[in-house]
Design a protein around this motif. Sequence first.
Motif, PDB file in Angstrom:
ATOM      1  N   UNK A   1      90.301  63.368 -21.462  1.00 14.41           N
ATOM      2  CA  UNK A   1      91.532  62.615 -21.667  1.00 14.41           C
ATOM      3  C   UNK A   1      92.727  63.472 -22.010  1.00 14.41           C
ATOM      4  N   UNK A   2      92.541  64.776 -22.161  1.00 12.94           N
ATOM      5  CA  UNK A   2      93.662  65.647 -22.514  1.00 12.94           C
ATOM      6  C   UNK A   2      94.756  65.656 -21.461  1.00 12.94           C
ATOM      7  N   UNK A   3      94.368  65.552 -20.189  1.00 14.45           N
ATOM      8  CA  UNK A   3      95.361  65.538 -19.115  1.00 14.45           C
ATOM      9  C   UNK A   3      96.224  64.285 -19.190  1.00 14.45           C
ATOM     10  N   UNK A   4      95.610  63.160 -19.554  1.00 14.84           N
ATOM     11  CA  UNK A   4      96.363  61.902 -19.673  1.00 14.84           C
ATOM     12  C   UNK A   4      97.426  62.008 -20.764  1.00 14.84           C
ATOM     13  N   UNK A   5      97.087  62.613 -21.904  1.00 14.55           N
ATOM     14  CA  UNK A   5      98.056  62.780 -22.987  1.00 14.55           C
ATOM     15  C   UNK A   5      99.206  63.674 -22.558  1.00 14.55           C
ATOM     16  N   UNK A   6      98.886  64.760 -21.850  1.00 13.93           N
ATOM     17  CA  UNK A   6      99.938  65.664 -21.384  1.00 13.93           C
ATOM     18  C   UNK A   6     100.861  64.971 -20.381  1.00 13.93           C
ATOM     19  N   UNK A   7     100.276  64.171 -19.484  1.00 17.19           N
ATOM     20  CA  UNK A   7     101.096  63.448 -18.509  1.00 17.19           C
ATOM     21  C   UNK A   7     102.004  62.433 -19.187  1.00 17.19           C
ATOM     22  N   UNK A   8     101.525  61.817 -20.262  1.00 15.37           N
ATOM     23  CA  UNK A   8     102.352  60.844 -20.991  1.00 15.37           C
ATOM     24  C   UNK A   8     103.589  61.524 -21.582  1.00 15.37           C
ATOM     25  N   UNK A   9     103.405  62.692 -22.182  1.00 13.25           N
ATOM     26  CA  UNK A   9     104.543  63.425 -22.747  1.00 13.25           C
ATOM     27  C   UNK A   9     105.478  63.885 -21.638  1.00 13.25           C
ATOM     28  N   UNK A  10     104.921  64.334 -20.526  1.00 13.95           N
ATOM     29  CA  UNK A  10     105.741  64.795 -19.393  1.00 13.95           C
ATOM     30  C   UNK A  10     106.605  63.665 -18.853  1.00 13.95           C
ATOM     31  N   UNK A  11     106.039  62.489 -18.688  1.00 14.90           N
ATOM     32  CA  UNK A  11     106.824  61.355 -18.194  1.00 14.90           C
ATOM     33  C   UNK A  11     107.912  60.956 -19.192  1.00 14.90           C
ATOM     34  N   UNK A  12     107.603  61.029 -20.483  1.00 19.12           N
ATOM     35  CA  UNK A  12     108.585  60.650 -21.495  1.00 19.12           C
ATOM     36  C   UNK A  12     109.781  61.590 -21.505  1.00 19.12           C
TER      37      UNK A  12
END
Length: 660
Positions: free
Chosen positions: A187-198
């Motif tokens: 799930x680490x990639x999902x967290x990174x993508x969330x910050x990137x989109x924000x």
Amino acid sequence: MVGWVLTGIRSRPSTRLSVELPVRQLVMTAVAVGLATGVAVPLGLDRVAVLGGLVAVLTLVGASVGPLRADLRAMVWLGPLLTAVVAVGPSLEGPPAIVVASLVVLGAGMLPALGSGYLRVGQVMATTTLLALTTGLGAGQDPVFLAAGGACGVLLAVVVRIAAGKDDPSGPTRAAVAAALTDQTPGGLHDAARVWRADGTRAWLGEVLAGAAEYRAGRAMLLAGAARSTGVEARRLRTIASDAELVAGELAAAVTAPACTGLPAMAKLDPAAKVLAERGAELPPAVGMVRSGLDRVRRAVVDRKPDRLARPSWRGVLLRALGVLTAHLSFRSSLFRHSLRCALAVAGGMFITLWLDTPSAAPMLLVLYLVLQPITRDTMEGGLQRTGASVVGVALAAGLVALLPWPWVLIPVALFAMIAGVSVLRTSFPLLMSGVVAVVLLVQVPATERPVAAVLVSFGAITAVGATLALILGYASYLVLPSSSLPNVGRTTRMAALAVGELTRGAYGARDTSEGRRALRGAYVRSLRRTQDLLGLPARLEEAGPSAEEAARRAGAALDALRAAVGGVAFRPQEVRERLTPVLRLADEELSEVGRRAPREERPDLAGIELLAGPVVEGAYLSRLAVDELVELGRELSEDAEQEATPDAAFEHAFRYRSW
């Protein structure tokens, strides 16, 4: 073998996105706090100023996505919301106050269903509500002045955040994206993508994420192959995975840097070079995925295209959020059970506070909420320790404040320390609550005008009542609320995997009709609830031992990551799901085939869909590894039980741990 491989995917602490305050920001904060104190005290608005300072602290803690752009966007809605709470809250009394506090605590407890980042937002909302309703800091004050004080606190939070992040606004985003290369937690990639989109979806960071997705999927396939192989073949696969991690670490350092003047030599190495040097070595297809992903990261880091990609629509995000929250409105949800437990305890504590009507009850609800520790699991782990520490701490702190000649002098000092240390408060809810309680005591203890002994007794006794109430309701609810008792580890894991498998099959097999979409939503609700139940297993699995506890945690993290990845695909247009059908079938096969040792030879095609397909492939293989480890551990436990226990006890062990 499985246990050895899983040392590479054990849950590790995620990269903290903190905001460090340089000297100039510390000076600015000190001047602002001092100026507010100098203006408020002569005007008799000292309590308004205290509430404003606490609003500043809570805004900084709650609106902390990471990058400056995202934090300011969060402050736009969180700041006014907290201001409205502190302005209106003190005027509520009696049953309306009890109802409002209970509903806010219940809703705040449900927010973590939307993601781990919302846990802190829920905690901040509940803390602000209890602060406004029960501590008496705003009692007798004009709501207009309270609103003005809260608005000044939000303004201070905005200024501090801008000053802290203006030198490198996107630094936290680069750090989060770089963590996707080094943090192998599911799930680490999902967290990174969330910050990137924000932060506005910068194109080059999106390329890094796509490369990281392909690399992580290939690495998971290598680990699975090593677990299913023996001898030289297993050693070669582990060597490639280990060298790939070293290269990814060097690339992560380059991603974090504000600019790139060239890649270090280590970042350019081929992770399969050592194995290729051996005679007769053959490379599996997963190596190609690892190489392709790392090459894509290298190109993105060097080019650093400044373009921004389109962001997803708010409508789709809102619909998914509502679906997630609706899925948890059931006693079968561990998150709903714990939220309801917190709400019931707060309702009882509110009744006691309103009935006593004394300043000595000011910190009681805050301590009660701290004892319950709102989290995403159905457990009261550590409740006794928090109860004792809270009661003793409040009593001693109240007595110390009563001994001080000018305790009000410490209030601006405490507020300054909390604002300066906000990056630490974000990581520790008990520490945040301790700071808020300390400020409340500095205001309310002098108002009692009692001897030190009386202060110790009154504050300590009333706090003990609230903490004990939380403890009683917390543990008694295991006898009242369904599914709150100690769960069956094997059965819970099996049900979670079956539910995720059902969702996976629906993602590629459901028809694009109203009935098909309804069935798909039902499968998503069941998988979400089952994986949350698995994540919410009580930490003390005494009869199974620490190894079973850790194995269950890994299985829960991996299955939940796979559930999130498949859920991100399941409700997309039919043509997108058709493109992802081979990957979804792969995940379904991995979940359904237990104990299969033959490593896969085919390489899934991720071209153009890396951010969607990569987490599915990674989650499928890591889930299979974690569940296989749990089954293997269950066999060992059942063999021990057959040797040392009665036949009935041996059967119970076999059913509990081998029921896959």
